[in-house]
Write a protein that holds these residues in place. Structure first.
Motif, mmCIF file in Angstrom:
data_model
loop_
_atom_site.group_PDB
_atom_site.id
_atom_site.type_symbol
_atom_site.label_atom_id
_atom_site.label_comp_id
_atom_site.label_asym_id
_atom_site.label_seq_id
_atom_site.Cartn_x
_atom_site.Cartn_y
_atom_site.Cartn_z
ATOM 1 N N TRP A 62 0.841 -1.214 0.000
ATOM 2 C CA TRP A 62 0.000 0.000 0.000
ATOM 3 C C TRP A 62 0.868 1.253 0.000
ATOM 4 N N LEU A 63 1.914 1.247 0.793
ATOM 5 C CA LEU A 63 2.819 2.401 0.817
ATOM 6 C C LEU A 63 3.534 2.571 -0.517
ATOM 7 N N LYS A 64 3.892 1.453 -1.122
ATOM 8 C CA LYS A 64 4.579 1.532 -2.411
ATOM 9 C C LYS A 64 3.678 2.133 -3.476
ATOM 10 N N ASP A 65 2.403 1.766 -3.454
ATOM 11 C CA ASP A 65 1.458 2.350 -4.410
ATOM 12 C C ASP A 65 1.344 3.854 -4.225
ATOM 13 N N LYS A 66 1.488 4.311 -3.009
ATOM 14 C CA LYS A 66 1.379 5.746 -2.720
ATOM 15 C C LYS A 66 2.728 6.443 -2.739
ATOM 16 N N ASN A 67 3.787 5.698 -3.164
ATOM 17 C CA ASN A 67 5.145 6.257 -3.250
ATOM 18 C C ASN A 67 5.619 6.721 -1.868
ATOM 19 N N LEU A 68 5.289 5.950 -0.835
ATOM 20 C CA LEU A 68 5.710 6.276 0.530
ATOM 21 C C LEU A 68 6.435 5.088 1.158
ATOM 22 N N GLN A 69 7.144 4.303 0.343
ATOM 23 C CA GLN A 69 7.713 3.055 0.827
ATOM 24 C C GLN A 69 8.769 3.258 1.903
ATOM 25 N N ASN A 70 9.382 4.451 1.973
ATOM 26 C CA ASN A 70 10.414 4.654 3.003
ATOM 27 C C ASN A 70 9.826 4.726 4.414
ATOM 28 N N LEU A 71 8.496 4.869 4.540
ATOM 29 C CA LEU A 71 7.891 4.955 5.874
ATOM 30 C C LEU A 71 7.808 3.590 6.554
ATOM 31 N N ALA A 72 7.844 2.513 5.770
ATOM 32 C CA ALA A 72 7.670 1.186 6.354
ATOM 33 C C ALA A 72 8.766 0.876 7.353
ATOM 34 N N LYS A 73 10.011 1.155 6.981
ATOM 35 C CA LYS A 73 11.126 0.837 7.876
ATOM 36 C C LYS A 73 11.097 1.711 9.116
ATOM 37 N N GLU A 74 10.657 2.963 8.983
ATOM 38 C CA GLU A 74 10.630 3.870 10.128
ATOM 39 C C GLU A 74 9.592 3.457 11.164
ATOM 40 N N THR A 75 8.457 2.969 10.723
ATOM 41 C CA THR A 75 7.337 2.755 11.645
ATOM 42 C C THR A 75 7.059 1.296 11.957
ATOM 43 N N LEU A 76 7.293 0.413 10.977
ATOM 44 C CA LEU A 76 6.914 -0.990 11.164
ATOM 45 C C LEU A 76 8.101 -1.893 11.484
#
Length: 1759
Positions: free
Chosen positions: A1634-1648
């Motif tokens: 979902w983050l990749k579709d929204k071009n926000l994939q860098n948030l995954a490592k920070e939060t998850l």
């Protein structure tokens, strides 16, 4: 061996439990199958040694549960329920998994870890708040939440019963439960009630807790805290009850023990100035504090604790004077303990006059030291003849001193508790309460005395209540599930309770001995021996002691020493010492010893205790005041309170006596489990169906055992039934309930075995195919080589064994040897071998089969014959036994009958003798009563004669007045008839006048409506025609704009009413939808019209018959008088008395005029009633008028509803005619009802007005006629004024018509438009009188005006275009350029804010419009104010804008779309202020034209800061709304929902069911989480929110998802498995996509990342040192506490997974010790990342922005 599926599976390789002297129970594996009749069971111990264990066939060793069931949250989830299984499960959870809480059905078992654990923070409280008990790991907070939830849901009081022995952690558990209530139910007031409730704990612990050998903070009293809640479930107060304070600790402590904490705190603070007057020193200086030899506690600062105690005193509102009084009493006790008593000879003692401690004691308490010294060494003995002062020996004097100290401290303790209760009192009404009981558990020591006896007695009562509650819950569960209920045998300890408290029980004999002057412990013990030894099986005498007795309690046998029982039960102080203290000058001490003090506890002496056997109710005051009787009464009240509440049980267990952290002592724990009722709960559950699965759990767990045909069924419940019938043939081993399947003990273990075998078989098949595929080349080579070497098997073995070493060379030789001939020969050899081997095997099989059948036949015949012989012998033996037992039973019965008859005869003789004596006494009393009654009768006869004479006179007088009354009533009847006739005529006239008035008023209303309609039409036409004429000129375009503004102002005036009209229109639509129901109701009412008419006729006949009622008044009055006389003199002969009275006597009776005064009073009361009637009549007439008006109004509304029906629903003609007919008939119903009520009232009034005067009535009637004439005159004047007004209106109308004729020639097209508008307005004016039509027409008029405005705007545009064209013709100038400003007037500012901010709806704006359009419009207005250089105008606009944004946000705090919209516009407005501020840093990206639009005159940096703060507040609320919406979805979607097929991890959950296991319909899934995230993201993007702010919001949401999921994982042991780790990893991948579709994939490592590492930790191998090092290196985002928690909580789902060994956990912990990270277990879900609002310049040119018409901002002009 029993059949499969039976409760005992004594097969080889199964594991059992055998007793062990060291560990209580030891595990062993069966080395050989057990067969029925074997005396020895061959076992293999865990250390590898073999053991031949002798067994009893009737009592085989208990089986061990499968490893998959070990470590469960609930002990009732175990398949085998017995003591070793419970002990082993607790050991695994406590010693290995470091989990201190475990459920056992309704009990929470709490093990004391002797270590601080990070599981009690506020984050944990919030995690458990609102959760079901089965959803989370066991915890004291889960029990508290369950109690709080049941209280709030059921409005029923709750109790939490915390028990356990000293050092088990009772006080801490109770404190945490109270802290939970204080946190989750905080009140909105400023009283801080929760803090006061919690502050009571440190005070009670200071004065009631002490160090013992078992516990450093042991509660030496029982406590029941009742926390009160209001209707909103918020704490409003509390109340505390205490039980059995250990007073002996004040004067004596055993070795390594201390006195109460408060003494040491006081001594530690002795050198402070405020305590110097107490003259204290260190604790080593006082006898009462140094006796135990342990005055200092390790890790405890008594001085700091003293400061904390003073703070809590202050928090509860106790002033310093009160605190100092308490400290003075405590200091006095310490000094009293140091008073030296010297022996004088053998029989006397004395105290020195110079004793300093005695002087300080007397000084502090205001006593005379001489008297205190005297009476501490002497005692006064009062007899009937004299008073003797007897000196006491030194031991006796020391005992008297110590008794005084104990008494003073006990009074002080009760006083402090009373004051705490007063501080926690509340003024409002208690709605519900939750009680927390912190009480001592069952105790047995080497020496047990009176205290242990009372404690164990209390535990017997609590255990009985607990057993009954468990039994009741079990029965309710069976009834709820429709399971056949069978009686369960459970231990009833009522006999023990009767032994203690019943008539002639231990307590009563003790109290009786206390009454005797020379009563001793030995005499009391001898009475116990005589009454109970060999007579009560629960009471025993020790063999080697004559000073003790033994009671068989429910937990164990306890031996009590009788020494000190009487003294402790009496609890007395010598009378002279009490008198001295009562005369103290120190008020607190004097109040302690008052004769009749107000009880400080809620227990009064009037409370009685009910038991199974009758108890003698004593009358002696001293008897009731013993400690035993008080304790029994308080215990009875406590049991009543607990029985009236819903109990929740917490059993605290002490794991070892050395206070070592997480050390498991099996012997001590088993002893406590037996004592606290946990094993009794297990035993009750095990007797029936202990294992219970929901159908969903069973289907998910055992789906692998189902066939394809069974899985094809759609109903899961039926599938479960079919599978169980197939797997377990004995239907008695399970029962099907409504929602659950009930299994007997061992059945779940059998199903687990079947499941494991099935899975193992599947694994073998998979392995076979995998290995077969890998061995295909090897098989081919072996076949080829068979041509050269015939033995195929030998060559195959050689090939297999040699294959790994010579693979390459062997393959080369095979390739060379392969030929077509060799292949054919090899195949032929294989075929020949196949048929040959088959032939040989068939022959062998036939031979074996025949032999087997022969052997079976002979064997079965032999067994059958032997069985027949055995049965025959048994049958004969039974017959012999039957006759023998019958003869014995008859002889025994005859003996018993003779014995009973003898006893009955003797008893009856004694009873008759006693009855004769009582009868003689009763006869003697009756003779005395007869003599007294004879004397009284003579006096009564004299009185009767006097009353008879008076009665004769009264009767004659009454007869005279009856004649007068008859004459008066006749005259009144005539007057009444005339009045009735006159009244009916007036009513007819009144009705006629009312009808005329109504007709005239209706005519006037119609005329007025027509006139007003024409007047408004004329006025509107004049104004509109005048405006049209003026618009024809080119230079008056501004007048058109003014007209448009005036119309918009009218729209604004109507807008406020529009919302109300819409709501009312919706209500009217609802009423129109229900009109069909109204038709049915009206038809029913129409049927009742005839009944009303009949009732009217009946009432009219009743009105005519009023005269008959008046006639009957004589008879009624005569009957009433006779009844009164009969009541007064019912015992006398009335006729005899009447004959004796004469007329003179009657006149004498009335000589004072009593009857006349009574008659006059009746007349006055009648006049008052007449006045009241007249006022009521006036009120009724007014109400009739109002009701008539309402009827007309309702009829108009019904007609209007009929029209709406015709237009909207197309109802057919028959229904419409029926509606009109029924509504017309409905109008008659209230008239009939009014007529009925009026006739009834007139009937009642006529009966009341019997004595009404004609003159007064005439005057009132004249007044009524005057009022009617006056009202007619007023109506005439009103008609005249209306006619005059009509004439004026007609004149004005003529003038207006003249003007209209002059204006009509202006424009035909416009006239038609305005005529339509006037028609609408005229219809609007015509319907203005009707409330509902007025509202609907206002809305229609509003719509028409909007259309007219649009048309006028189009006309203005066309006029402006024509003017521009004309200017283009005459002038050569180019097109007009806009400046990016919006001109507005100062008075239009409020309208601008209202339309643009307060009334703007986001959904209508965000579509097809530029982002932040309202912000750009506001800034263009700001530019206009800046261009005028008007500071006040600019300041006012900015303040209004900020206030408007704050207001709209405040009004929509929970509206996500509104918050998102205004967050976006606030940021855009802030960016515009920066972009056009003129500052260089913000002008870098501007175009040259944009730089020209910068602000010129004002610096708005301060307003930028204010707007930034507003934006931050909106953002925080925006985040809160998103979190509140998504938080309930996170745990079900991320943890509970299982999207991966074949990895279901459901296991039995025991008594506490998971909410997710009840029903899986409508549950949240991972898709729900993604849909919610997509909704948030799309809304933010639609509202034009800056991408950076969107990124920060998504980051915050993903942090919340990770934190909530991880926190729930920490608190749910059932989720910590490898399969659940796979599921979490899968769900994380969905989020990453979902983050990749929204071009926000860098948030995954920070939060998850923490959640991802936790999922990896669940899946990774956890056995070797390299695994531990890998965990240490990879889990960098998890703290050491979190890693250890996951490892300890890891739970295998089946036998293919391995548990994490404690040694591996220790290895990981050793590696993690070098880390310096947080010690908190939970992540802070409330944490907010710092928000930054980036500066993003607007690309839109201000001069190109268009204002949509939907914004309603026509008063703004673009410059």
């Amino acid at each position: 061996m029993e059949r499969p599926g039976g409760p005992q599976l004594q097969n080889m390789y199964n594991r059992v439990w055998i007793p062990d002297s060291e560990e209580v129970w030891k595990s062993a594996e069966i080395a050989k199958d057990y067969r029925v009749g074997d005396k020895v069971l061959q076992l293999l111990l865990e250390d590898g040694t073999e053991l031949d264990y002798s067994v009893d066939p009737e009592c085989l060793p208990p089986l061990r549960n499968p490893d998959i069931l070990v470590g469960e949250n609930d002990l009732t989830a175990l398949s085998y329920l017995h003591e070793p299984a419970v002990l082993h499960n607790l050991r695994i959870r406590f010693a290995e998994s470091k989990l201190i809480y475990t459920y056992s059905g309704i009990i929470l078992v709490a093990m004391n870890p002797y270590k601080q654990l990070p599981i009690y923070g506020d984050a944990i409280i919030h995690a458990y708040s609102g959760q079901n008990m089965g959803d989370m790991d066991p915890h004291i907070f889960a029990v508290a939440e369950e109690a709080y939830k049941q209280m709030a849901r059921n409005n029923k009081n709750q109790s939490i019963i915390v028990s356990g022995e000293s050092g088990a952690g009772k006080t801490v558990s109770a404190r945490y439960a109270m802290r939970y209530f204080a946190t989750v139910s905080k009140s909105s007031s400023n009283a801080h009630v929760e803090d006061k409730v919690l502050a009571s704990n440190p005070i009670t612990e200071a004065v009631g807790n002490a160090k013992t050998t078992r516990n450093d903070n042991s509660s030496r009293f029982g406590k029941y805290t009742e926390i009160s809640f209001d209707e909103r479930n918020q704490i409003i107060g509390a109340n505390m009850r205490t039980y059995l304070l250990e007073k002996s600790r004040v004067v004596f402590q055993s070795e390594n023990e201390r006195n109460y904490h408060i003494f040491y705190q006081l001594c530690a603070s002795a050198q402070q100035s405020e305590f110097k007057h107490l003259k204290l020193g260190s604790a080593e200086e006082f006898n009462y504090t140094r006796m135990g030899g342990s005055t200092v506690l390790e890790g405890v600062n008594d001085r700091a604790d003293m400061i904390e105690t003073q703070k809590t005193f202050a928090l509860l509102g106790f002033k310093e004077d009160f605190q100092m009084d308490v400290f003075k009493v405590l200091a006095a006790i310490l000094h009293l303990g140091n008073v030296q008593i010297a022996a004088v000879g053998n029989e006397r003692s004395m105290i020195s006059e110079d004793d300093g401690h005695l002087e300080v004691f007397c000084e502090l308490l205001g006593l005379e030291s001489g008297r205190v010294a005297q009476w501490l060494c002497n005692r006064k003995i009062v007899t009937t003849s004299e008073t003797v002062v007897k000196p006491m020996t030194r031991p006796q004097a020391v005992n008297a001193r110590d008794a005084l100290a104990k008494k003073i401290y006990a009074h002080l303790f009760d006083f402090i508790v009373e004051r705490i209760n007063q501080a926690l009192q509340f003024s409002g009404k208690q709605h519900t309460f939750i009680g927390v009981l912190d009480i001592y558990g069952f105790e047995t020591f080497d020496v047990n005395s009176f205290e242990q006896f009372c404690i164990n007695y209390a535990n017997e009562k609590l255990q009985q209540q607990f057993n009954l509650h468990v039994f009741k819950l079990e029965q309710e569960e069976y009834m709820k599930e429709d399971i056949p209920w069978t009686l369960i045998d459970f231990y009833d300890n009522q006999p023990v309770i009767d032994l203690i408290e019943a008539k002639m029980g231990i307590l009563e004999l003790l109290d009786e001995e206390c009454l005797l002057p020379h009563g001793t412990d030995e005499n009391w013990l001898q009475k116990l021996y005589n009454n109970f030894v060999n007579k009560n099986s629960l009471f025993e005498k020790p063999r080697m002691s004559n000073t003790s007795f033994i009671i068989q309690h429910f937990a164990d046998k306890v031996e009590y020493k009788c020494e000190g029982f009487l003294e402790k039960n009496r609890d007395t102080v010598y009378d002279m010492l009490v008198e001295i203290l009562r005369a103290s000058k120190f008020h607190l001490c004097a109040n302690f010893f008052q004769e009749n003090p107000v009880p400080s506890s809620p227990f009064g002496s009037a409370i009685t205790v009910k038991s199974a056997k009758p108890v003698i109710k004593p009358n002696n005051k001293h008897f009731r005041s013993t400690v035993g009787s008080k304790f029994r009464s308080s215990l009875y009240l406590l049991m009543e309170t607990l029985n009236a509440t819903t109990p929740h049980y917490v059993r605290c267990i002490k794991p070892n006596d050395e206070k070592l952290p997480f050390e498991f002592d099996s012997k001590r724990i088993v002893q406590q489990l037996r004592a606290c009722g946990v094993l009794e709960t297990i035993r009750i559950s095990a007797q029936s169906y202990p294992s219970r699965w929901t159908y969903i759990e069973f289907y998910s767990r055992y789906g692998v055992l189902m066939t394809k045909q069974e899985l094809s069924f759609s109903d899961k419940k039926e599938v479960c039934k079919v599978v169980l019938h197939r797997l377990i043939q004995d239907s008695n081993q399970y029962q099907f309930g409504k929602t659950k399947i009930f299994f007997r003990a061992g059945q779940v273990a059998y199903l687990e075995k079947l499941r494991l075998d099935k899975l193992r078989q599947g694994c073998i098949v998979i392995q076979k195919h995998v290995r077969g595929c890998s061995m295909i080349p090897l098989g081919r080579a072996a076949r080829v080589e068979d041509t050269a070497i015939p033995p195929l098997c030998e060559r195959s073995q050689e090939a297999v064994l040699g294959w790994p070493a010579r693979r390459a060379s062997f393959l080369d030789s095979i390739v060379k040897a392969v030929t077509a001939t060799a292949l054919k020969e090899a195949w032929a050899a294989i075929v020949i071998q196949k048929y040959c081997r088959a032939y040989l095997v068939r022959n062998l099989y036939q031979l074996i089969r025949v032999a087997t059948i022969t052997i079976q036949a002979y064997t079965r015949g032999f067994l059958a014959r032997r069985s027949y012989q055995k049965m025959l012998k048994e049958h004969k033996a039974v017959i012999l036994q039957k006759y023998a037992r019958a003869w014995l039973a008859r002889r025994r019965f005859q003996n018993i009958r003779r014995f009973v008859l003898n006893i009955q005869l003797t008893y009856r003789v004694q009873h008759l003798q006693k009855k004769l004596e009582d009868q003689n006494k009763e006869n003697h009393g009756l003779v005395e009563k007869l003599t007294s009654l004879a004397a009284l009768r003579a006096g009564d006869m004299e009185k009767i004669q006097k009353l008879e004479s008076e009665l004769d006179r009264a009767a004659a007088h009454r007869q005279n007045y009856e004649e007068k009354g008859m004459r008066y009533k006749a005259s009144v009847e005539e007057k009444l008839a005339k009045l009735q006739k006159h009244n009916s005529e007036l009513e007819i006239q009144k009705e006629q006048v009312q009808l005329k008035l109504q007709e005239k008023t209706e005519e006037l209303k119609e005329k007025m409506d027509n006139l007003t309609k024409q007047l408004f039409d004329d006025v509107q036409k004049e104004e509109q025609q005048r405006v049209l004429l003026e618009k024809s000129f080119e230079l008056k375009t501004q007048d058109y704009e003014k007209q448009i503004r005036s119309l918009k102002e009218e729209i604004k005036a109507v807008r406020d009413e529009k919302m109300q009209l819409q709501r009312q229109l919706e209500e009217e639509r609802v009423t129109s939808d229900g009109l069909k129901g109204e038709v049915a109701r009206l038809s029913k009412q129409a049927k009742t019209i005839s009944e009303f008419e009949k009732e009217i006729e009946l009432l009219q006949t009743q009105k005519i018959d009023v005269e008959k009622h008046v006639q009957s008044q004589k008879r009624e009055m005569r009957e009433k008088m006779s009844e009164i006389t009969r009541q007064l003199l019912e015992s006398y002969d009335i006729e005899d008395v009447r004959n004796r009275l004469s007329l003179e006597d009657l006149e004498h009776l009335n000589e004072d005029g009593e009857l006349w005064f009574a008659y006059e009073g009746l007349k006055k009361a009648t006049r008052v009633l007449e006045n009241h009637f007249q006022s009521q009549k006036d009120c009724y007439e007014k109400e009739i008028e109002a009701l008539n008006f309402k009827v007309v109004h309702l009829s108009q509304e019904i007609n209007h509803l009929q029209k709406l029906f015709r237009e909207e629903n197309d109802i057919n003609e028959s229904i419409r005619h029926e509606v009109t007919r029924l509504t017309s008939e409905n109008m008659m119903i209230p008239d009939f009802k009014q007529q009925i009520s009026e006739l009834e009232k007139q009937k009642q009034d006529l009966e009341i007005r019997l004595n009404e005067q004609t003159e007064a009535m005439k005057g009132k009637l004249e007044e009524l006629s005057n009022q009617l004439n006056h009202s007619q005159e007023e109506e005439g004047t009103q008609r005249k004024t209306i006619e005059a007004q009509n004439e004026i209106h007609t004149k004005e109308k003529e003038m207006l018509m003249d003007k209209i004729q002059e204006i009509q020639e202006a424009s035909e097209h416009l006239r038609k438009q305005f005529e339509t508008e006037n028609e609408v307005k005229s219809s609007f004016r015509q319907e203005a009188s009707r409330l509902t039509m007025e509202k609907r027409d206002l809305e229609e008029e509003l719509d028409m005006k909007e259309r007219v405005i649009k048309k006028l705007e189009d006309q203005v545009k066309t006029l402006t275009k024509t003017i521009e064209k004309a200017n283009d013709v005459h002038l050569s100038s180019g097109p007009k350029e806009y400046l990016g400003m919006l001109e507005y007037k100062r008075e239009d500012e409020a309208k601008l804010i209202q339309n643009l901010i307060l009334d703007l709806k986001p959904r209508g704006v965000v579509v097809n419009m530029i982002p932040g359009l309202p912000a750009h419009i506001l800034f263009m207005c700001v530019r206009y104010a800046d261009s005028l250089n008007d500071a006040n105008m600019l300041k006012s606009l900015m303040n209004s804008t900020i206030s408007g944004i704050k207001q709209v946000v405040k009004e929509h705090l929970e509206d996500f779309e509104m918050l998102s919209f205004w967050l976006s516009n606030t940021c855009h407005f802030l960016n515009c202020l920066k972009q056009y501020s003129g500052e260089e840093e913000f002008m870098k990206h501007n175009s040259p034209h944009q730089n020209k639009n910068c602000l010129n005159n004002f610096d708005l940096s301060e307003y930028r800061q204010i707007l930034s703060d507003v934006a931050i507040r909106i953002y925080h609320q925006f985040i809160i709304v998103m979190e509140n919406n998504i938080q309930p979805i996170i745990v079900p979607g991320m943890l509970e929902y299982e999207s991966l097929q074949g990895i279901s991890g459901l296991k039995p959950t025991g008594f506490r069911k998971r909410s997710s296991s009840i029903d899986d319909t409508d549950a949240y899934t991972m898709t729900s989480v993604l849909q919610q995230l997509s909704y948030f993201y799309s809304t933010m993007c639609q509202n034009g929110l800056d991408p950076e702010i969107v990124r920060q919001a998504v980051k915050q949401l993903f942090f919340l998802i990770g934190a909530v999921t991880l926190n729930s994982l920490f608190l749910r042991k059932d989720m910590c498995s490898c399969r659940k780790g796979m599921q979490i990893r899968c769900n994380i991948s969905y989020l990453e996509e979902w983050l990749k579709d929204k071009n926000l994939q860098n948030l995954a490592k920070e939060t998850l990342e923490p959640l991802s590492q936790a999922a990896w930790l669940l899946q990774v191998k956890k056995t070797t040192d390299s695994d531990a090092k890998e965990i240490y290196e990879c889990c960098t985002s998890l703290s050491a506490v979190q890693i250890i928690k996951i490892l300890n909580s890891y739970t295998p789902i089946d036998d293919f997974e391995k548990r994490v060994t404690p040694s591996f956990v220790r290895k990981v912990q050793a590696l993690l010790n070098s880390r310096e990270d947080s010690s908190h277990l939970m992540l802070d879900t409330k944490y907010l990342f710092q928000v930054t609002f980036p500066f993003t310049p607007s690309p839109h040119a201000l001069e190109m922005i268009q204002i949509p018409s939907s914004f309603k901002l026509g008063f703004l002009n673009r410059l």
